[in-house]
Design an enzyme around this catalytic site. Structure first.
Site: not given
Length: 393
Positions: A71-72, A152, A180, A200-202, A242, A330
């Site tokens: 995300g960041s 968030n 979020q 963002s995946a997490h 990569t 954060c």
């Protein structure tokens, strides 16, 4: 001791099915996607599939998806890439809200220090910006507007469709941080005229370190969006390096699962959240919900509890195996109260008395029953100690 995790807005546990999908690319299929041999071809095919899964997740085209580390990075890429591109030579004004994530606000402060004009819009007591304020703030000089999809800390859902339409009428670029909201709300970029959108995946049971930025088709060339990382030309030349194939595969799988299971998750988790909220209100006095319940993410409770320091309550609960938060992950460890709650008009004392409870896919009814007992006892204990300290003084 039973461990109960109720900080899913900070991060979510990796879904076992996501981990399973990643394993081949951590072991046998380890090739570099840029290599022309079969090892590279298998890795490239995995990236292509994941790009399609993320695109389907938000109803976009695969060519509109650019992989990042999260995300960041996506927020930085969206804002700086646009500002330092072609349009940034023609316009000099930026607009955002005071309740954005730090990865947006800090970028705007960085740009402001370098000569860009920035308007920070206020929010009301529920954390909502006024769409009329956007109409007044966005002018023909406005280059870019960034407003999050959902907050968030409080879970407040923003009127992004209306805001995006206002922005587009002025010919400016609209970015929304949907980190979020992803996995909790249906996101359809065919319905929302957003130019740039962050995931963002997490945040929806995928791996940390993997995310994506949606860039509406044609804008990359039209705006001459500035390159984020120079190098070998990956991600159509704007984000070299990569690719993390296992992470991207995990992102794709998590997106596909969220697409099919979101409604099921919502029905179950919302019921658990509402049950917990009712029990807390029944057993504890002077509790205030920060935000409008009907307009918050269905997994989130942000509560101010009078007479209790949020940090002390969080630590007390942690000793009993329950993980909650005092705000954004954060900003954990900072002394200052939440900038989001302060922007909503709360005093420093009120903001400091707040905790964020965020449920998830793996939260159970048994977890909620346990927390319904533990949290009120912890509040009573902290209040009793505080009262004793006051009486001594």
């Amino acid at each position: 001791m039973r461990k109960i995790y109720l900080d899913n807005n900070a991060t979510t546990p990796l879904d076992p099915r996501v981990l399973e999908s990643m394993m081949p690319y951590l072991k046998d299929d380890f090739g570099n996607p840029s290599s022309i041999h079969s090892f590279g071809s298998r890795a490239r095919a995995a990236l292509d599939k994941s790009r399609e899964e993320v695109a389907d997740f938000i109803n976009a085209s695969p060519r509109e998806i650019f992989f990042t580390s999260g995300g960041s990075e996506s927020n930085n890429f969206a804002i700086k890439g646009t500002v330092f591109g072609k349009l940034g030579k023609e316009r000099n004004h930026l607009v955002t809200t005071r309740v954005e994530h730090e990865s947006v606000l800090e970028v705007f402060k960085y740009l402001e220090a370098r000569g860009f004009k920035v308007t920070y819009l206020e929010v009301d007591g529920y954390g909502l910006p006024d769409t009329e304020a956007f109409k007044k703030a966005v002018t023909d000089e406005t280059l870019l507007v960034s407003c999050m999809y959902a907050n968030n800390e409080t879970g407040t859902v923003m009127p992004v469709t209306e805001i995006a339409e206002i922005v587009k009428q002025r010919g400016a670029i609209f970015h929304t941080d949907a980190v979020q909201a992803s996995g909790k709300l249906e996101i359809d970029v065919k319905k929302i005229p957003a130019d740039l959108l962050t995931v963002s995946a997490h945040k929806f049971y995928g791996p940390k370190g993997s995310g994506a930025l949606f860039i509406r088709d044609g804008l990359l060339r039209e705006l001459e969006i500035a390159t984020l990382i120079h190098g070998g030309g990956q991600e159509r030349g704007v984000r070299s390096g990569t690719e993390s194939v296992p992470g991207i595969v995990g992102l794709g799988t998590a997106a596909a699962l969220a697409k099919t299971e979101m409604k099921e998750d919502e029905a179950r988790v919302k019921e658990l959240r509402d049950r917990l909220y009712s029990e807390i209100l029944r057993r504890t006095d002077n509790v205030t919900l920060n935000g409008l319940k009907e307009n918050t993410l269905w997994n989130t409770l942000n509560l101010s509890i009078a007479g209790v320091d949020g940090g002390s309550l969080s630590m007390s609960l942690d000793l009993e195996g329950v993980a909650v938060s005092t705000g954004s992950a954060c900003s954990e460890g900072k002394v200052d109260p939440s900038h989001v709650l302060l922007a909503m008009g709360m005093s420093k004392q009120e903001a400091s008395s707040s905790v964020r409870i965020s449920l998830g896919r793996f939260t159970t009814k048994e977890d909620i029953d346990v927390v319904s007992e533990i949290l009120p006892r912890a509040v009573e204990r902290i209040r009793r100690v505080a009262a004793a300290d006051t009486s001594v003084i």
